[in-house]
Design an enzyme around this catalytic site. Structure first.
Site, PDB file in Angstrom:
ATOM      1  N   ASP B  11       0.850  -1.188   0.000  1.00 49.04           N
ATOM      2  CA  ASP B  11       0.000   0.000   0.000  1.00 49.04           C
ATOM      3  C   ASP B  11       0.883   1.234   0.000  1.00 49.04           C
ATOM      4  O   ASP B  11       1.804   1.357   0.818  1.00 49.04           O
ATOM      5  CB  ASP B  11      -0.908   0.012   1.236  1.00 49.04           C
ATOM      6  CG  ASP B  11      -2.026  -1.010   1.111  1.00 49.04           C
ATOM      7  OD1 ASP B  11      -2.263  -1.475  -0.017  1.00 49.04           O
ATOM      8  OD2 ASP B  11      -2.652  -1.345   2.128  1.00 49.04           O
ATOM      9  N   ASP B 130     -13.972  -5.749  -5.367  1.00 48.61           N
ATOM     10  CA  ASP B 130     -14.144  -5.875  -3.916  1.00 48.61           C
ATOM     11  C   ASP B 130     -15.551  -6.395  -3.674  1.00 48.61           C
ATOM     12  O   ASP B 130     -16.523  -5.799  -4.133  1.00 48.61           O
ATOM     13  CB  ASP B 130     -13.976  -4.507  -3.231  1.00 48.61           C
ATOM     14  CG  ASP B 130     -12.539  -4.003  -3.306  1.00 48.61           C
ATOM     15  OD1 ASP B 130     -11.639  -4.815  -3.595  1.00 48.61           O
ATOM     16  OD2 ASP B 130     -12.325  -2.795  -3.098  1.00 48.61           O
TER      17      ASP B 130
END
Lengths: 195, 252
Positions: B11, B130
């Site tokens: 990330d 997602d």
């Protein structure tokens, strides 16, 4: 040493340039006939679609130049397929350095395209795989393949055995992406540059 | 034999890795380039860099980061986060990314997948999905899993493939962060209906979880973040474990 990377309308050449940077080599990215002709080594990389790429090469006269080159030439991925006789990808006539057809993968149970790391085995004498293990993993992304033939210098298996590498005279070709194939890929590039 | 892939995810916020790392052998644990190169050395098959800020201001930082990663890393890598146009993709691929991952922008305007596949080729377009299980069904979520859509996950997976996605990165928001295993049932259903590779994400807590996602889940690749960052699982150990259990792995 002068290295020419052939400039045409097929992408992902940046990774090839960085791979050469990592081993400290200088290069020119060019479609200039004179520069390509006088280079010590020529790299013909690319990701793309066969008919679009061939149309561009014809327009620039590179389809005549490339097969006539006398210095070591390394073609990768679509570059390798364009050096074959023809391709089932939109029924494209290619440059014919290797008198071999390029076919589309067909499989009922395997995913197409063939994406990821697969093992290759050298077939006969393969100078580009010198110093590597008999079996090495390299990174593939493709939906079309060259069958096993008299020029096959490395074999991979997906759906059926196919040519991972080809070699004829001064022409060396790889279906996989040596530039992002880790240590093994880097060694193959170094072996080519040492020819 | 084609191997299953192990993919660490980093990330990125303002050009630095976040969520922390536990690599004592790094000079700078926040440097994505150094961490990426280390993962590559340890046997990672690919890397995913996810820009979690993804603001316009950060685009330049991200492009510069991609350039540095491409210079130093010799395995394929994907960049995701806030990508919504041909221009965004072009800038990242030109900087040396091998693939890009799109998510919310594809949900907002599915034609974007067709446009990107046509322009750059399917091989470099990953669609991230997602998903969360709500009232008896799996639904696509956006905004990091916070916002539910009216799209069912299985149908969306089919649609993104038909529009030209080259791979699907499937993150189960139910499993994510639990460390109790991947969403194997859903992953298997999607993988079985797809002819493109499925990267499973969310829930990895042990080496066995990877074994399960490749067998029960029929995944082509397994992605995880914190368990690698905090060295709870070493990539090389994981790959040896899986190879011993008969999963095809690239080990050198």
């Amino acid at each position: 040493m002068e290295i020419a990377i052939i400039k045409y309308n097929a992408g992902n050449v940046q990774s090839v340039m960085y791979a050469l940077d990592r081993i400290g080599m200088k290069y020119q990215w060019t479609d200039d006939e004179k520069v390509i002709q006088s280079a010590d080594k020529v790299i013909f990389p690319g990701v793309g679609e066969a008919s679009t790429a061939m149309a561009y090469l014809r327009e620039k006269g590179l389809d005549q130049l490339i097969p006539s080159l006398k210095q070591p030439v390394l073609a990768t991925c679509i570059g390798m397929q364009l050096l074959c006789k023809d391709s089932e990808e939109n029924n494209t006539t290619c440059m014919g350095v290797f008198d071999v057809p390029v076919k589309r993968f067909v499989s009922a149970d395997l995913k197409i395209p063939h994406v990821g790391w697969n093992s290759i085995q050298a077939s006969g004498e393969n100078v580009l795989m010198e110093g590597l293990k008999k079996e090495e993993y390299v990174y593939f992304v493709h939906s079309f393949y060259a069958p096993i033939n008299t020029y096959t210098s490395a074999i991979c298996d997906y759906a059926q055995p196919f040519s991972a590498m080809l070699q004829k005279d001064n022409f060396y070709a790889a279906q996989f992406h040596a530039e992002i194939s880790g240590v093994a890929g880097q060694k193959i590039i170094q072996n080519f540059l040492a020819l | 034999m084609l191997t299953k892939r192990i993919i660490p995810c980093l990330d990125i916020k303002e050009g630095r890795t976040v969520k922390g790392t536990n690599f004592v052998d790094l000079r700078d644990a926040g440097d994505p380039v150094e961490l990426g190169a280390l993962y590559a050395e340890q046997g990672a098959d690919e890397l995913v860099f996810l820009d979690i800020t993804a603001t316009v201001d950060n685009r330049k930082t991200l492009v510069n980061l991609v350039r540095e990663v491409a210079r130093h890393v010799n395995i394929p890598f994907t960049v995701g986060g806030g990508i919504s146009s041909i221009e965004d993709v072009s800038a990242l691929l030109n900087a040396g990314a091998d693939k890009v991952s799109i998510n919310s922008s594809a949900v907002r305007r599915p034609e974007l997948i067709d446009e990107l596949a046509l322009q750059f080729g399917s091989q470099c377009i990953i669609v991230a999905i997602d998903t969360r299980f709500v009232e008896g069904n799996d639904w696509v979520h956006t905004h990091g899993g916070r916002k539910i859509t009216e799209i069912q996950t299985i149908a969306w997976a089919k649609e993104v493939e038909s529009r030209g996605a080259g791979e699907i990165l499937l993150t189960s928001m139910d499993a994510d962060g639990t460390k109790s295993g991947f969403a194997n049932d859903l992953t298997s259903r999607i993988s079985s209906q797809s002819s493109i590779p499925i990267i499973a994400s969310g829930g990895a807590g042990s080496m066995e979880h990877f074994y399960e996602v490749f067998t029960e889940g029929k995944a082509d690749a397994g992605l995880a973040a914190s368990i690698f960052h905090f060295k709870e699982i070493e990539i090389i150990e994981l790959k040896k474990y899986l190879a011993n259990k008969g999963i095809p792995m690239r080990i050198y």
